[in-house]
Design an enzyme around this catalytic site. Structure first.
Site, mmCIF file in Angstrom:
data_model
loop_
_atom_site.group_PDB
_atom_site.id
_atom_site.type_symbol
_atom_site.label_atom_id
_atom_site.label_comp_id
_atom_site.label_asym_id
_atom_site.label_seq_id
_atom_site.Cartn_x
_atom_site.Cartn_y
_atom_site.Cartn_z
ATOM 1 N N GLU A 117 0.878 -1.178 0.000
ATOM 2 C CA GLU A 117 0.000 0.000 0.000
ATOM 3 C C GLU A 117 0.915 1.227 0.000
ATOM 4 O O GLU A 117 1.578 1.507 1.004
ATOM 5 C CB GLU A 117 -0.914 0.005 1.227
ATOM 6 C CG GLU A 117 -1.875 -1.198 1.297
ATOM 7 C CD GLU A 117 -1.280 -2.379 2.049
ATOM 8 O OE1 GLU A 117 -0.459 -2.162 2.951
ATOM 9 O OE2 GLU A 117 -1.646 -3.529 1.715
ATOM 10 N N TYR A 164 -2.784 -20.716 6.913
ATOM 11 C CA TYR A 164 -3.466 -19.435 6.805
ATOM 12 C C TYR A 164 -4.609 -19.551 5.812
ATOM 13 O O TYR A 164 -4.421 -20.022 4.694
ATOM 14 C CB TYR A 164 -2.480 -18.356 6.360
ATOM 15 C CG TYR A 164 -3.091 -16.982 6.227
ATOM 16 C CD1 TYR A 164 -3.053 -16.294 5.026
ATOM 17 C CD2 TYR A 164 -3.724 -16.374 7.314
ATOM 18 C CE1 TYR A 164 -3.610 -15.033 4.897
ATOM 19 C CE2 TYR A 164 -4.288 -15.116 7.197
ATOM 20 C CZ TYR A 164 -4.225 -14.454 5.993
ATOM 21 O OH TYR A 164 -4.779 -13.200 5.887
#
Lengths: 168, 175
Positions: free
Chosen positions: A120, A150
């Site tokens: 980001e 995960y």
């Protein structure tokens, strides 16, 4: 505990850490440098359903100038992952010095995730970035406890991936 | 593992960690406070280039303080010189500074063992904030890493030639 360079190298050799492509020169004292992938997405607003819209950009070889006030998604050039260690993605100090953020509070890479990582990007001053430039570093932390795979939705993709937060 | 303040103090006294000047009053439960040196750097050009030289100029923070306007970028450094051949250093703002909306680093809080020198601050104010010379502004925590520490040569900087070589070395990879 954060792994040192030799411990990271050992983990790569025995398959506990994956970095593809791998550059020996990228290993530092406690981390491995990663590089900026060529794909960028610039946020251009939201649609009628309040979903963010993005303009796709390919960073040319002579660079692309990021602008302050804009929000971009980028990605690591490398596929990075580990079945044994948690990961933390941070910026390089030389990049922070340019006023360029590379992530927004989501620096944790979960154990068992393995993909290109979305970045980001936002900047304080206009800054020209280049494909494959060193932009951050990944460090690896030993876990305490049993590792579960995960299952986050964002772990299934590479590239500059947009949020799936509002997707059902 | 994070060093406690007691451990930091002990390690400074036995030379495993160097903090110069050192004031025991700046040791807290898990960190050492760093002060803002009076000299600030700022970029003189409107745009920056990650591959090029970005010239800077300096200014001195007067005793009565200096307002950092919201949205600007300043490069400062710690009064203290820190040497830590064994321990990872993590840079944090002091919580009172964070509550003034002032970043002291920009997504780059990790300092590798082997670093020897002043700690650089990348000051990014969210709102206008007045800073003062020698004020405690950040804190440094120390962590024991896992494995042997080997210091890498940082003299090689990134260049277009390295990028070209990196591109040449990279083959196709699977997404």
């Amino acid at each position: 505990m954060t792994l040192t360079g030799p411990a990271i190298r050992d983990a790569i050799d025995r398959g506990a850490i994956t970095i593809t492509p791998f550059d020996e020169l990228a290993i530092g004292e406690i981390s491995v440098d990663f590089h900026l992938g060529r794909e960028l997405k610039r946020c251009i607003g939201t649609d009628g359903y309040n979903r963010h819209q993005f303009e796709a950009i390919v960073i040319p070889d002579d660079g692309y100038e990021l602008q302050p006030g804009e929000f971009y998604l980028g990605h690591t050039s490398e596929i990075i992952g580990s079945d044994m260690y948690a990961m933390r993605l941070t910026g390089k100090r030389s990049i922070g010095r340019l006023g360029l953020w590379i992530q927004i509070d989501a620096d944790l890479g979960h154990t068992t995730a393995c993909h290109q990582w979305t970045l980001e990007l936002r900047c304080l001053k206009p800054v020209r970035v280049y494909p494959e430039m060193p932009i951050g570093q990944v460090s690896f932390k030993a876990n305490l406890g049993t590792v579960l795979p995960y299952a986050g939705r964002h772990a299934k993709h590479s590239g500059a991936q947009e949020s799936l937060h509002f997707e059902r | 593992m994070k060093l406690t303040g007691t451990e930091i103090d002990q390690r400074v006294r036995n030379g495993d960690i160097g903090i110069e000047p050192f004031d025991p009053g700046f040791v807290s439960s898990n960190s050492y406070d760093l002060r803002l040196a009076p000299t600030l750097e700022y970029y003189t050009q409107a745009t920056l280039d990650a591959r090029g030289h970005n010239p800077t100029a300096e200014t001195t923070i007067p005793e009565e303080g200096f307002v950092l306007p919201a949205g600007t970028l300043w490069i400062g450094r710690s009064v203290e010189r820190v040497t830590s051949p064994k321990f990872v250093q993590v840079l944090h703002a002091k919580s009172g500074i964070a509550r003034l909306g002032l970043h002291v680093h920009i997504t780059a809080d990790l300092i590798a063992p082997g670093h020897d020198g002043h700690i650089e601050f990348h000051l990014a104010p969210t709102v206008d904030v007045r800073v003062y010379p020698n004020q405690p502004i950040a804190q440094l925590s120390f962590e024991l890493p896992l494995g042997n520490v080997v210091t890498r040569d940082r003299s090689q900087t990134w260049s277009a030639d390295r990028a070209a070589q990196a591109n040449a070395n990279r083959g196709e990879f699977t997404r």
